[in-house]
Design a protein around this motif. Sequence first.
Motif, short mmCIF file in Angstrom:
data_model
loop_
_atom_site.label_atom_id
_atom_site.label_comp_id
_atom_site.label_asym_id
_atom_site.label_seq_id
_atom_site.Cartn_x
_atom_site.Cartn_y
_atom_site.Cartn_z
N LEU A 171 0.82 -1.22 0.00
CA LEU A 171 0.00 0.00 0.00
C LEU A 171 0.85 1.26 0.00
CD1 LEU A 171 -2.78 -1.03 2.57
CD2 LEU A 171 -3.00 -0.88 0.08
N SER A 172 2.05 1.19 0.57
CA SER A 172 2.92 2.36 0.64
C SER A 172 3.86 2.48 -0.55
CB SER A 172 3.76 2.31 1.93
OG SER A 172 4.68 1.23 1.89
N GLY A 173 3.82 1.52 -1.45
CA GLY A 173 4.74 1.55 -2.58
C GLY A 173 6.15 1.15 -2.21
N GLY A 174 6.28 0.20 -1.28
CA GLY A 174 7.60 -0.32 -0.93
C GLY A 174 8.37 0.57 0.01
N ARG A 175 7.70 1.15 1.01
CA ARG A 175 8.37 2.10 1.91
C ARG A 175 8.55 1.59 3.33
NH1 ARG A 175 5.42 6.99 2.59
NH2 ARG A 175 3.53 6.25 1.56
N VAL A 176 8.40 0.28 3.56
CA VAL A 176 8.44 -0.25 4.92
C VAL A 176 9.84 -0.72 5.30
CG1 VAL A 176 7.64 -2.16 6.39
CG2 VAL A 176 6.02 -0.88 4.99
N ILE A 177 10.24 -0.41 6.54
CA ILE A 177 11.43 -0.96 7.17
C ILE A 177 10.96 -1.68 8.43
CG2 ILE A 177 13.55 -0.42 8.42
CD1 ILE A 177 13.93 1.93 6.52
N VAL A 178 11.40 -2.91 8.61
CA VAL A 178 10.93 -3.72 9.73
C VAL A 178 12.01 -3.77 10.80
CG1 VAL A 178 10.00 -5.94 10.46
CG2 VAL A 178 9.50 -5.07 8.16
N GLY A 179 11.89 -2.90 11.80
CA GLY A 179 12.75 -2.97 12.97
C GLY A 179 12.17 -3.96 13.95
N ILE A 180 12.98 -4.92 14.40
CA ILE A 180 12.46 -6.00 15.24
C ILE A 180 13.26 -6.11 16.53
CG2 ILE A 180 11.66 -7.22 13.20
CD1 ILE A 180 14.34 -8.91 15.16
N GLY A 181 12.62 -6.67 17.55
CA GLY A 181 13.28 -6.95 18.81
C GLY A 181 12.59 -8.09 19.52
N VAL A 182 13.19 -8.54 20.62
CA VAL A 182 12.61 -9.64 21.39
C VAL A 182 11.75 -9.14 22.54
CG1 VAL A 182 14.52 -11.18 20.79
CG2 VAL A 182 14.59 -9.89 22.94
N GLY A 183 11.91 -7.87 22.93
CA GLY A 183 11.14 -7.34 24.04
C GLY A 183 11.73 -7.75 25.38
N GLY A 184 11.45 -6.93 26.40
CA GLY A 184 12.03 -7.21 27.69
C GLY A 184 11.06 -7.18 28.85
N ASN A 185 9.75 -7.14 28.55
CA ASN A 185 8.77 -7.03 29.64
C ASN A 185 8.04 -8.34 29.83
OD1 ASN A 185 5.92 -6.32 30.78
ND2 ASN A 185 7.24 -4.59 31.31
N GLU A 186 8.33 -9.03 30.92
CA GLU A 186 7.73 -10.34 31.16
C GLU A 186 6.22 -10.25 31.36
OE1 GLU A 186 8.50 -14.35 33.87
OE2 GLU A 186 9.68 -12.52 34.21
N GLN A 187 5.75 -9.19 32.01
CA GLN A 187 4.31 -9.04 32.23
C GLN A 187 3.55 -8.94 30.90
OE1 GLN A 187 3.13 -5.90 34.86
NE2 GLN A 187 4.02 -6.85 36.67
#
Length: 312
Positions: free
Chosen positions: A98-114
Motif C-alpha cells: 500500500l505504501s509503494g515499498g516504503r516499509v522498514i521492519v525494525g524488530i526486537g525480542v522485548g524485555g517485559n515479562e508481564q
Amino acid sequence: MRFGVSIPNYGAAVSAESLTAWAQGSERLGFDLAMVTDHLAQPEDVRRAYPEDFYECFAALTFLAAVTSTIELGTSVAVIPLRNPVHTARALATIDQLSGGRVIVGIGVGGNEQEYRALDLGFVRRGAMTDEYLRVITRLWGGGNVSFAGEFVTFDDLLATPTPSRPGGPPIWVGGSARPALRRAIAHHGTWHPVFPTLDGIDAGARQAAEMADAAGKPVPGIAPRIRLSISATPVPETGRPLGVGSVEQITTDLHALAARDVEAIVFDPVHHPFFPDAPPSRTGDVDEREWGTIEHLAAEIIDATKGTVRG
C-alpha cells in the motif's frame, strides 16, 4: 547518511492529527525515515513508562502510509514474538504494498515479562521464538504455497499473499546489543539498530558483528542507531552525556563521530520518555509541540536532511 524521526504513537496527545503532523512535517523537512514503536499490551510494568494511549504499531504504519508519499516507514522496534508470524508477515507485506515499498521492519525480542504473560506467551523462550518467527515471516514474503514445521509454528500449504512490494521483503533492522541481535542482523542480511547506544557500545558491537560475519562468510551488517535528541542553549557536562543530548555544537560533534563510523542512518528520538530523569508526567499537547520543535531545530541548525549531511 540517512536521517529519521521516531514518531510518538503514544501519549495523551496522540491522535490522527498528531501522527499526520509529525509524519508530514518530517517528510517536508527532508527526513528519510519515520519510525513508530511497539507495546501490544499495557500491564503494570509497561504503564510505569507508558500510562497513556498507545497506538498499535502496524495500524499506525498503515495510517502513516496514507498521509505520506515518499518517506520510509518503520518500527523501532516491533516485538516479534508478541504476534503470530503469519499475521505479522501479511500485515507488513500489505503495508509495504500500500505504501509503494516504503516499509522498514525494525524488530526486537522485548524485555517485559508481564506483557508476555498478558498475551499467554513464554518469556524465557522469546529469543528462540524470534528466530523461528523471522524464518516464517521471510519465507512467507517469498510468496507461493508455503508449509512450515517448527517448534512454535506449524502450518501446511498456505498461500502467501500479498508479497511485499520489494522483492525478498522489506529491510530488517535488528534492535538490541547482545550477541543474538547481531547474529540475527547477519543471518537476515539486515541492519543493526541499537537504541540509545553509546559510541563505545557502537564500536564494540561493530567489532563483534564484523568478527561474526567473517566467521559466517556473510556481509557485515550496516548500523542505524536510534539516539536521543535534546538540544540545550548551553553545553551540558560531558561525563555521562548521552548521544544527541547537549548544545548544537555537542550534538554536531556526536553526528560527525557517527558519520566517521559509516553508520547508514540515524533515527532521532526527541521524546522525553518517562524512564528519563527529565521526563514530564504526561505527553500533553504542549509537550508534543515542544518535542516537535526540537526536530525543527535539528533540521534548521544541525543537519541538512535533504542532503543527508551534518552542518558544521
